[in-house]
Design a protein around this motif. Structure first.
Motif, mmCIF file in Angstrom:
data_model
loop_
_atom_site.group_PDB
_atom_site.id
_atom_site.type_symbol
_atom_site.label_atom_id
_atom_site.label_comp_id
_atom_site.label_asym_id
_atom_site.label_seq_id
_atom_site.Cartn_x
_atom_site.Cartn_y
_atom_site.Cartn_z
ATOM 1 N N UNK A 183 3.344 3.693 8.726
ATOM 2 C CA UNK A 183 5.101 3.328 8.521
ATOM 3 C C UNK A 183 5.274 4.056 9.634
ATOM 4 N N UNK A 184 6.978 3.671 10.096
ATOM 5 C CA UNK A 184 6.981 4.428 11.439
ATOM 6 C C UNK A 184 6.992 5.926 11.462
ATOM 7 N N UNK A 185 7.085 6.087 10.580
ATOM 8 C CA UNK A 185 6.658 7.560 10.534
ATOM 9 C C UNK A 185 5.584 8.430 10.525
ATOM 10 N N UNK A 186 4.461 7.409 10.505
ATOM 11 C CA UNK A 186 2.765 7.566 10.098
ATOM 12 C C UNK A 186 2.138 7.530 11.392
ATOM 13 N N UNK A 187 1.716 9.206 11.948
ATOM 14 C CA UNK A 187 0.465 9.407 13.349
ATOM 15 C C UNK A 187 -0.245 8.178 13.403
ATOM 16 N N UNK A 188 -0.980 7.883 14.735
ATOM 17 C CA UNK A 188 -1.756 7.383 14.763
ATOM 18 C C UNK A 188 -2.576 7.681 15.915
ATOM 19 N N UNK A 189 -4.398 8.180 15.621
ATOM 20 C CA UNK A 189 -4.634 9.130 16.510
ATOM 21 C C UNK A 189 -5.985 7.620 16.985
ATOM 22 N N UNK A 190 -5.616 7.676 18.626
ATOM 23 C CA UNK A 190 -6.292 6.148 19.149
ATOM 24 C C UNK A 190 -7.632 7.014 19.403
ATOM 25 N N UNK A 191 -8.738 6.460 19.274
ATOM 26 C CA UNK A 191 -10.188 7.577 19.909
ATOM 27 C C UNK A 191 -10.645 5.374 20.989
ATOM 28 N N UNK A 192 -11.391 5.719 21.975
ATOM 29 C CA UNK A 192 -11.326 5.296 22.797
ATOM 30 C C UNK A 192 -12.173 5.472 23.981
ATOM 31 N N UNK A 193 -12.764 4.449 24.950
ATOM 32 C CA UNK A 193 -13.973 5.030 26.383
ATOM 33 C C UNK A 193 -12.408 5.298 26.978
ATOM 34 N N UNK A 228 0.657 -1.139 -0.151
ATOM 35 C CA UNK A 228 -0.168 -0.020 0.140
ATOM 36 C C UNK A 228 1.138 1.079 0.006
ATOM 37 N N UNK A 229 0.329 2.143 -0.677
ATOM 38 C CA UNK A 229 0.971 3.308 -0.600
ATOM 39 C C UNK A 229 1.411 3.954 1.394
ATOM 40 N N UNK A 230 1.959 4.517 1.705
ATOM 41 C CA UNK A 230 2.305 5.309 2.831
ATOM 42 C C UNK A 230 1.446 6.148 2.830
ATOM 43 N N UNK A 231 0.264 6.214 4.717
ATOM 44 C CA UNK A 231 -0.601 7.156 5.039
ATOM 45 C C UNK A 231 -0.335 7.975 5.637
ATOM 46 N N UNK A 232 -0.522 9.474 5.430
ATOM 47 C CA UNK A 232 -0.471 10.023 5.547
ATOM 48 C C UNK A 232 -0.863 10.525 7.253
ATOM 49 N N UNK A 233 -1.786 9.799 7.351
ATOM 50 C CA UNK A 233 -2.387 9.852 9.239
ATOM 51 C C UNK A 233 -3.210 8.876 9.451
ATOM 52 N N UNK A 234 -3.386 8.214 10.554
ATOM 53 C CA UNK A 234 -5.054 6.840 10.679
ATOM 54 C C UNK A 234 -5.330 7.285 11.525
ATOM 55 N N UNK A 235 -6.640 6.713 11.894
ATOM 56 C CA UNK A 235 -7.121 7.522 13.014
ATOM 57 C C UNK A 235 -7.830 5.805 12.982
ATOM 58 N N UNK A 236 -7.594 5.401 14.208
ATOM 59 C CA UNK A 236 -7.953 3.606 14.829
ATOM 60 C C UNK A 236 -8.824 3.748 16.204
ATOM 61 N N UNK A 237 -9.946 4.051 15.923
ATOM 62 C CA UNK A 237 -10.834 3.419 16.873
ATOM 63 C C UNK A 237 -11.136 2.436 17.627
ATOM 64 N N UNK A 238 -11.429 1.819 18.334
ATOM 65 C CA UNK A 238 -11.947 0.601 19.308
ATOM 66 C C UNK A 238 -12.732 1.132 20.299
#
Length: 457
Positions: free
Chosen positions: A253-263, A186-196
């Protein structure tokens, strides 16, 4: 009017054979009911065509395998048997000759059954995939009835067959999920949002708890592509690694910021943080925070309904709860806690002049909100500004995913109880179907099927 459907098969030697697949007659052609093929005639046609093709392919493969790959001589015929293949278009019984080892003794030193190489599981992979997909979408008995109505199966599969094959496919998908993704796919993502978030499934009576927890995650990258992940922690095989591979396939990737949404619960937060590839930012889900405030507002409204004469005391209280919500929405945690503390002081002063039951109910919920906000203060952001920027602030989509994955097939309203292992394997199949990758994932998991026959030499 009479009609006949024929199949013409041309072999490797150029010989042509013709087979009558089906035939019929129409005496009344001016009615809608007699237009085209009926369901029974369509089933018979597909079943006959499948029988001709499978028989021709099996004969061709047997002729090829009988010739020794080393010396070119024909292997001696040992005996003839029959073998049955179950497919979506009917059950076919073919001749299955067995050949002894060649006299040269080089290429193969054991008996050879070419038909067993073609049909190691006595069914086609497509048949197994459709059974698993239907079994994951519908209760097993309803899936069986639907397959019997629409497909030209000689006999519909048993309920136990559908259940067993569905869970077997889920176990294979579990093993295939541990395989690292291809580099550069896949192409590297600029940012990822992970809702769990977590859901609950009612357990069988022999389990030690009434229900068990299931982790549901929904990952989305900046282009809008989304992937759903589901797992039961007690049954998952290296759960963190599986979620890590899901993010990698999404372009993390190692430089992709990940925003984690949780309770704010430690379990989902730690799982998402450990699986993330790049820098992590934890955000408290606004949905769960807002529901805590809503519980207090509902208690105040119930107090007013129970005591209409207490409206002069509940109106300022309702206004204070509304201002607490506004301050939390704008990320003003300290001001919200200060207002909660002042409101609790006023409630304590009302204990001697009002109904203790109503006051204590509101005070208990407000104190629980205070404890929740204090514990999650470092995760609360300015939700108003984030929404203005278009940033995700809620796990509402994950809540809907929990509804689709768990409650529609495995929830309490289905009157079902599940073992943790069965629920986990069923969830693997349902997740792949929801992601639209079930066909590719099923093919990729074929090496883990554990077929009863070894590959031919």
């Amino acid at each position: 009017m009479k009609w006949r459907v024929m199949a013409e098969v041309t072999g490797e030697d150029g010989a042509v054979t013709r087979h009558v697949i089906s035939e019929g007659e129409r005496t009344e052609v001016g009615q809608a009911a007699t237009l085209g093929l009926s369901l029974a005639e369509g089933k018979a046609t597909l079943s006959g065509l499948q029988r001709v093709l499978v028989t021709a392919q099996a004969d061709t493969h047997c002729r090829r395998r009988r010739q020794c790959s080393h010396c070119g001589a024909l292997r001696p015929l040992k005996d003839h048997r029959t073998r049955t293949l179950v497919s979506l278009f009917g059950t076919v019984e073919v001749r299955a000759p067995r050949f002894g080892p060649c006299h040269c003794g080089v290429a193969c030193r054991r008996s050879l059954t070419p038909v067993a190489e073609m049909m190691p599981d006595r069914c086609t992979p497509e048949y197994e995939r459709v059974l698993a997909e239907m079994g994951s979408a519908l209760p097993y008995r309803r899936a069986r009835a639907l397959l019997a109505d629409l497909l030209p199966l000689d006999t519909a599969p048993d309920v136990e067959t559908i259940r067993r094959r569905t869970l077997q496919v889920g176990a294979r998908l579990e093993r295939a999920a541990l395989v690292p993704p291809d580099e550069g796919s896949p192409a590297p993502a600029q940012a990822i949002t992970l809702a769990i978030d977590a859901g609950h499934v009612k357990s069988v009576r022999t389990y030690q708890m009434r229900s068990f927890e299931v982790m549901i995650a929904r990952a989305a990258k900046d282009e809008g592509q989304e992937v759903v992940f589901g797992s039961m922690p007690a049954e998952a095989d290296r759960q963190v690694k599986q979620l890590h591979h899901v993010l990698r396939r999404l372009g993390a990737t190692a430089s992709t910021p990940v925003t984690i949404l949780s309770d704010g619960a430690e379990g989902p937060r730690s799982l998402a943080g450990a699986a993330s590839c790049g820098p992590v930012r934890h955000v408290l889900d606004w949905f769960h925070l807002s529901m805590r405030v809503q519980h207090v507002a509902q208690a105040v409204k119930g107090w007013t309904a129970a005591e209409p004469a207490a409206a002069e005391r509940t109106v300022p209280l309702a206004d204070a709860v509304s201002r607490v919500r506004w301050r939390l929405w704008h990320g003003q945690t300290e001001r919200a806690l200060g207002l909660i503390g002042d409101t609790l002081t006023d409630l304590d002063a009302l204990l001697d002049t009002a109904d203790d039951r109503q006051v204590r109910k509101v005070a208990t919920l407000l104190r629980a909100l205070e404890i929740y906000v204090v514990g999650q203060a470092n995760l609360i952001i300015d939700y108003a500004a984030a929404r203005g920027r278009g940033d995700p602030i809620s796990t509402a989509t994950t809540e809907s995913t929990v509804q689709r994955l768990l409650h529609r097939r495995m929830g309490a309203n289905q009157q079902m109880r599940w073992s943790p292992r069965g629920a986990h394997r069923m969830l693997k199949v349902r997740t792949a179907v929801m992601n639209g990758t079930f066909a590719a994932d099923h093919a990729a998991a074929e090496p883990y099927a554990g077929r009863p026959f070894r590959p031919a030499a």
